[in-house]
Design a protein around this motif. Structure first.
Motif, PDB file in Angstrom:
ATOM      1  N   GLU A 166      85.601 180.049  20.392  1.00  0.00           N
ATOM      2  CA  GLU A 166      87.248 179.269  19.345  1.00  0.00           C
ATOM      3  C   GLU A 166      87.581 178.040  19.595  1.00  0.00           C
ATOM      4  O   GLU A 166      88.028 177.422  19.013  1.00  0.00           O
ATOM      5  CB  GLU A 166      88.391 180.746  19.042  1.00  0.00           C
ATOM      6  CG  GLU A 166      87.370 181.949  17.992  1.00  0.00           C
ATOM      7  CD  GLU A 166      87.980 182.872  17.951  1.00  0.00           C
ATOM      8  OE1 GLU A 166      89.560 182.352  17.915  1.00  0.00           O
ATOM      9  OE2 GLU A 166      87.902 184.083  17.609  1.00  0.00           O
ATOM     10  N   ILE A 167      87.800 177.596  20.814  1.00  0.00           N
ATOM     11  CA  ILE A 167      87.722 176.693  21.237  1.00  0.00           C
ATOM     12  C   ILE A 167      86.665 176.022  20.947  1.00  0.00           C
ATOM     13  O   ILE A 167      87.468 174.375  19.537  1.00  0.00           O
ATOM     14  CB  ILE A 167      87.803 176.664  22.316  1.00  0.00           C
ATOM     15  CG1 ILE A 167      89.391 177.878  23.438  1.00  0.00           C
ATOM     16  CG2 ILE A 167      88.467 174.809  23.223  1.00  0.00           C
ATOM     17  CD1 ILE A 167      89.824 177.234  25.012  1.00  0.00           C
ATOM     18  N   LYS A 215      88.083 174.781  17.128  1.00  0.00           N
ATOM     19  CA  LYS A 215      89.380 174.245  17.063  1.00  0.00           C
ATOM     20  C   LYS A 215      88.677 172.050  17.262  1.00  0.00           C
ATOM     21  O   LYS A 215      89.012 171.611  16.907  1.00  0.00           O
ATOM     22  CB  LYS A 215      90.379 174.841  18.058  1.00  0.00           C
ATOM     23  CG  LYS A 215      90.566 175.687  17.246  1.00  0.00           C
ATOM     24  CD  LYS A 215      91.668 175.999  16.484  1.00  0.00           C
ATOM     25  CE  LYS A 215      92.230 177.416  15.896  1.00  0.00           C
ATOM     26  NZ  LYS A 215      92.865 177.590  14.939  1.00  0.00           N
ATOM     27  N   LYS A 236      89.312 168.944  15.059  1.00  0.00           N
ATOM     28  CA  LYS A 236      90.499 167.819  15.155  1.00  0.00           C
ATOM     29  C   LYS A 236      89.461 166.635  14.887  1.00  0.00           C
ATOM     30  O   LYS A 236      90.205 165.746  14.328  1.00  0.00           O
ATOM     31  CB  LYS A 236      90.551 167.907  16.394  1.00  0.00           C
ATOM     32  CG  LYS A 236      92.265 169.052  16.798  1.00  0.00           C
ATOM     33  CD  LYS A 236      92.825 168.562  18.628  1.00  0.00           C
ATOM     34  CE  LYS A 236      93.790 169.301  18.400  1.00  0.00           C
ATOM     35  NZ  LYS A 236      94.519 168.632  17.911  1.00  0.00           N
ATOM     36  N   LEU A 274      94.837 171.121  22.561  1.00  0.00           N
ATOM     37  CA  LEU A 274      94.781 172.196  22.207  1.00  0.00           C
ATOM     38  C   LEU A 274      95.597 173.340  23.527  1.00  0.00           C
ATOM     39  O   LEU A 274      96.419 173.844  23.233  1.00  0.00           O
ATOM     40  CB  LEU A 274      93.421 172.493  22.624  1.00  0.00           C
ATOM     41  CG  LEU A 274      92.594 172.242  21.425  1.00  0.00           C
ATOM     42  CD1 LEU A 274      90.988 171.991  20.520  1.00  0.00           C
ATOM     43  CD2 LEU A 274      93.669 173.145  20.034  1.00  0.00           C
ATOM     44  N   ASP A 324      99.444 172.457  22.326  1.00  0.00           N
ATOM     45  CA  ASP A 324     100.230 173.461  22.084  1.00  0.00           C
ATOM     46  C   ASP A 324     100.550 174.905  21.905  1.00  0.00           C
ATOM     47  O   ASP A 324     100.478 175.422  21.003  1.00  0.00           O
ATOM     48  CB  ASP A 324      99.702 172.177  20.246  1.00  0.00           C
ATOM     49  CG  ASP A 324      98.606 172.657  20.113  1.00  0.00           C
ATOM     50  OD1 ASP A 324      97.345 173.760  20.493  1.00  0.00           O
ATOM     51  OD2 ASP A 324      98.100 172.600  19.048  1.00  0.00           O
ATOM     52  N   THR A 330      97.063 176.135  21.706  1.00  0.00           N
ATOM     53  CA  THR A 330      96.029 176.719  20.964  1.00  0.00           C
ATOM     54  C   THR A 330      94.951 177.955  21.762  1.00  0.00           C
ATOM     55  O   THR A 330      94.740 178.818  21.711  1.00  0.00           O
ATOM     56  CB  THR A 330      95.287 176.267  20.134  1.00  0.00           C
ATOM     57  OG1 THR A 330      96.440 175.236  19.392  1.00  0.00           O
ATOM     58  CG2 THR A 330      94.767 177.116  19.514  1.00  0.00           C
ATOM     59  N   VAL A 331      94.788 177.403  23.248  1.00  0.00           N
ATOM     60  CA  VAL A 331      93.846 177.513  24.002  1.00  0.00           C
ATOM     61  C   VAL A 331      94.257 179.047  25.075  1.00  0.00           C
ATOM     62  O   VAL A 331      93.321 179.838  24.803  1.00  0.00           O
ATOM     63  CB  VAL A 331      93.885 176.627  25.548  1.00  0.00           C
ATOM     64  CG1 VAL A 331      92.911 177.310  26.755  1.00  0.00           C
ATOM     65  CG2 VAL A 331      92.815 175.493  24.643  1.00  0.00           C
ATOM     66  N   GLN A 360      96.705 180.798  23.098  1.00  0.00           N
ATOM     67  CA  GLN A 360      96.162 182.375  22.177  1.00  0.00           C
ATOM     68  C   GLN A 360      94.904 183.044  22.169  1.00  0.00           C
ATOM     69  O   GLN A 360      94.899 184.132  22.009  1.00  0.00           O
ATOM     70  CB  GLN A 360      96.421 181.307  20.725  1.00  0.00           C
ATOM     71  CG  GLN A 360      98.328 181.486  20.868  1.00  0.00           C
ATOM     72  CD  GLN A 360      98.308 181.071  19.436  1.00  0.00           C
ATOM     73  OE1 GLN A 360      97.231 180.143  18.469  1.00  0.00           O
ATOM     74  NE2 GLN A 360      99.589 180.342  18.501  1.00  0.00           N
ATOM     75  N   ILE A 361      94.347 181.981  22.152  1.00  0.00           N
ATOM     76  CA  ILE A 361      92.933 182.657  21.788  1.00  0.00           C
ATOM     77  C   ILE A 361      92.239 183.385  23.042  1.00  0.00           C
ATOM     78  O   ILE A 361      91.306 184.074  22.662  1.00  0.00           O
ATOM     79  CB  ILE A 361      91.731 180.894  21.767  1.00  0.00           C
ATOM     80  CG1 ILE A 361      91.489 180.145  19.939  1.00  0.00           C
ATOM     81  CG2 ILE A 361      90.073 181.525  21.431  1.00  0.00           C
ATOM     82  CD1 ILE A 361      91.339 178.224  20.492  1.00  0.00           C
ATOM     83  N   LYS A 371      94.000 186.465  22.819  1.00  0.00           N
ATOM     84  CA  LYS A 371      92.818 187.458  21.941  1.00  0.00           C
ATOM     85  C   LYS A 371      91.861 187.835  23.056  1.00  0.00           C
ATOM     86  O   LYS A 371      91.544 189.027  22.203  1.00  0.00           O
ATOM     87  CB  LYS A 371      92.380 186.153  21.207  1.00  0.00           C
ATOM     88  CG  LYS A 371      91.988 187.121  19.755  1.00  0.00           C
ATOM     89  CD  LYS A 371      91.739 186.300  18.463  1.00  0.00           C
ATOM     90  CE  LYS A 371      90.705 186.169  17.852  1.00  0.00           C
ATOM     91  NZ  LYS A 371      89.957 185.517  17.359  1.00  0.00           N
TER      92      LYS A 371
END
Ligand code: GLN
Length: 251
Positions: A60-61, A64, A68, A234, A237, A239-240, A242-243, A246
């Motif tokens: 997933e990372i 992303k 980008k 990432l 902000d 995002t990492v 969050q992943i 999850k």
């Protein structure tokens, strides 16, 4: 009359030419440059198969990052042991496989900023007499070939006692079959394997704090800088995180 016809014909030709040139350009824009993620998809929750797809934190990372960079992500599944040489012999390729930054590896590849932490753990059978790390001496230890678990086990207990497997899942099978007495592997996959397989448990001893990072061809500073910028953004902000949350819900 002939002249007029010729001019009309020439005009039509020009319009057609412009139109086709234009559409060619659009096709080229649609076709994004490929970015290859080299991994070993036997390492949940970082990379594993869900049906035909490779999913997980790293996958997933990586997606992303490709978004980008406006590139098309292609995931290449290979043995962990092949990742570094693949990365070094291909363009636009990076290794992302819960890969720990080690001084040895830093001699053959360049690493981005670290995006996650790893800890080495020990899996044993539920009824095992192995209770501490010291109890491992003289026992057969399963590891994944050339991982940090392999390096620690060989250094601390001697390579005669270490059984090397190509896949993390094969280490677990070896333990279940009684071919080895313990498996040394990173904590996150260790927890998944213990949850998914009856009769296994984790020893209450974590050792070796590690940093996971993305590996690129030694000296390819252009790719390194691009990936480093993307992963840093990432991380910053959120995002990492969050992943990670999850896939590894905090208990
Ligand atoms: N973190 C360990 C290493 O880099 C294991 C990685 C893996 O098995 N995918 O050696």
């Amino acid at each position: 009359m002939k002249k007029t016809l010729a001019i009309v014909f020439a005009l039509i030709l020009t319009v057609c030419c412009i139109a086709s040139c234009g559409s060619k350009k659009d096709d080229a824009a649609d076709e994004k440059e490929k970015l290859y993620m080299c991994t070993n998809a036997t390492f949940p929750p970082y990379e594993y198969y869900d049906g035909e797809d490779i999913v997980g934190i790293d996958a997933e990372i990586a997606q992303k990052i490709a978004d980008k960079l406006d590139m098309e992500l292609v995931i290449e599944d290979m043995e962990f042991n092949s990742i570094i040489s693949y990365v070094n012999s291909h363009d636009n390729a990076f290794g992302m496989a819960g890969m720990t930054v080690t001084p040895d590896r830093q001699e053959s590849v360049d690493f981005t900023t670290s995006y996650a932490k790893g800890i080495q753990s020990v899996i044993v059978a539920e009824d095992s007499d192995i209770k501490t790390l010291d109890d491992l001496s003289g026992k057969k230890i399963g590891v994944q070939l050339t991982t940090t678990g392999d390096i620690y086990a060989s250094d601390e207990f001697g390579s005669d006692y270490v059984v090397q497997y190509n896949k993390a899942t094969d280490c677990v099978l070896g333990l279940k079959n009684g071919d080895v007495d313990a498996v040394i592997i990173d904590n996150a996959p260790a927890q998944v394997f213990v949850e998914e397989n009856d009769g296994l448990k984790l020893l209450d001893t974590d050792y070796a704090d590690e940093d996971y990072a993305i590996a690129v061809k030694k000296g390819d500073t252009e790719l390194l800088n691009k990936l480093d910028k993307a992963i840093t953004e990432l991380i910053e902000d959120g995002t990492v995180q969050q992943i990670v949350d999850k896939y590894i819900p905090s208990k």
